[in-house]
Design an enzyme around this catalytic site. Structure first.
Site, PDB file in Angstrom:
ATOM      1  N   LEU A   1       0.976  -1.205   0.021  1.00  0.00           N
ATOM      2  CA  LEU A   1      -0.083   0.054   0.043  1.00  0.00           C
ATOM      3  C   LEU A   1       0.766   1.287   0.039  1.00  0.00           C
ATOM      4  O   LEU A   1       2.055   1.007   0.578  1.00  0.00           O
ATOM      5  CB  LEU A   1      -0.894  -0.047   1.378  1.00  0.00           C
ATOM      6  CG  LEU A   1      -1.962  -1.028   1.205  1.00  0.00           C
ATOM      7  CD1 LEU A   1      -2.689  -0.917   2.435  1.00  0.00           C
ATOM      8  CD2 LEU A   1      -2.969  -0.741   0.125  1.00  0.00           C
ATOM      9  N   ASP A   2       0.456   2.401  -0.890  1.00  0.00           N
ATOM     10  CA  ASP A   2       1.435   3.383  -0.766  1.00  0.00           C
ATOM     11  C   ASP A   2       1.431   4.102   0.726  1.00  0.00           C
ATOM     12  O   ASP A   2       0.696   3.674   1.594  1.00  0.00           O
ATOM     13  CB  ASP A   2       0.378   4.362  -1.660  1.00  0.00           C
ATOM     14  CG  ASP A   2       0.481   4.172  -3.018  1.00  0.00           C
ATOM     15  OD1 ASP A   2       1.392   3.190  -3.345  1.00  0.00           O
ATOM     16  OD2 ASP A   2      -0.280   4.691  -3.755  1.00  0.00           O
ATOM     17  N   TYR A   3       2.443   4.877   0.870  1.00  0.00           N
ATOM     18  CA  TYR A   3       2.746   5.590   1.967  1.00  0.00           C
ATOM     19  C   TYR A   3       1.492   6.310   2.758  1.00  0.00           C
ATOM     20  O   TYR A   3       1.387   5.996   3.934  1.00  0.00           O
ATOM     21  CB  TYR A   3       3.786   6.721   1.840  1.00  0.00           C
ATOM     22  CG  TYR A   3       4.310   7.388   3.113  1.00  0.00           C
ATOM     23  CD1 TYR A   3       5.146   6.577   4.056  1.00  0.00           C
ATOM     24  CD2 TYR A   3       3.924   8.674   3.185  1.00  0.00           C
ATOM     25  CE1 TYR A   3       5.492   7.499   5.168  1.00  0.00           C
ATOM     26  CE2 TYR A   3       4.600   9.431   4.446  1.00  0.00           C
ATOM     27  CZ  TYR A   3       5.042   8.870   5.355  1.00  0.00           C
ATOM     28  OH  TYR A   3       5.436   9.283   6.423  1.00  0.00           O
TER      29      TYR A   3
END
EC number: 5.4.99.-
Length: 249
Positions: free
Chosen positions: A105-107
């Site tokens: 998952l993105d930051y």
């Protein structure tokens, strides 16, 4: 138990990453049944063969299947970040086995992450052949009207190809913003954000709430839990595997 490549066995046993395990083998630090092995193609049966690294026996780890509710502002990686940002390893320190995230998952993206040390299951979850749906809640700028929603359902051409959600619906309006539930079975980079942005609706917040039959539920941000046998049976079935419950000793 089926035979597996020695580097995979060492990785899943928590000795080292697969690449570092290969280095150990090439350096002659690994023995199988008392004999040094230097070939990366060697296979072992974890239930029969005796594997040693630097003279110490290596035992297979028990398989772990975990879900984590990743909070915003954590990197989906193990170990420390060179730039000092927080990583999900800080949230799973109390898991003794060496588990790894299945996908990422993105930051700034929150929500469901599956972590395991079962390489075969992880590969199947990520493989496009099985088309596991990923469900997200996306808070976007502006009010999405029914006309735009209809266009979204029809899909749109992005820079890396056509994108069409498996499902999309309006959950509710929040002031000048809209909360959408959107489902894709693809895993292209930033797909949800790019898709919704193509319709003029910038994503303000994104949270994954399901992967196939596995749902985030009420798990608190930053917390993890084991998948139960019912969930595992459903997940294995969804990717063409048979789940055999672990015998209790």
């Amino acid at each position: 138990m089926m035979e597996v490549r020695i580097n995979k066995f060492l990785s899943e046993a928590g000795v080292a990453s697969r690449r570092k395990a290969e280095k150990l083998i090439l350096e002659g630090r690994v023995k199988v049944n008392g004999e040094v092995v230097r070939s990366l193609g060697v296979k072992v049966n974890p239930e029969v063969d005796i594997v040693e690294v630097d003279g110490k026996p290596v035992k297979p780890q028990r398989k772990r299947y975990i879900i984590l509710n990743k909070p915003c502002c954590y990197l989906t990686q193990l170990g420390r970040s060179p730039d000092g940002r927080k990583t999900i390893e800080e949230l799973i320190k109390d898991i003794p086995e060496r588990v790894f995230p299945v996908g990422r998952l993105d930051y700034n993206t929150e929500g469901l992450l599956i972590l395991t040390n079962d390489g075969e299951l992880a590969n199947r979850i990520l493989h496009p052949r099985y088309k596991l749906p990923k469900v997200y809640l996306a808070l976007v700028e502006g009010k999405v009207d029914q006309k735009t929603l209809k266009r979204m359902k029809q899909g749109i051409e992005l820079e890396d190809g056509f994108a069409k959600p498996d499902n999309i619906r309006i959950v509710r309006y929040e002031g000048k913003n809209t909360l959408l539930e959107i489902t894709f079975h693809e895993g292209r980079k930033h797909l949800v954000k790019r898709f919704l942005g193509a319709f003029g609706h910038k994503v303000k917040r994104l949270k994954r709430i399901a992967i196939g039959p596995i749902k985030l539920g009420k798990l608190s941000p930053g917390k993890w839990r084991e998948l139960n046998q019912g969930e595992l049976a459903q997940l294995f079935k969804a990717v063409g595997l048979k789940y055999v419950p672990r015998k209790r000793r």
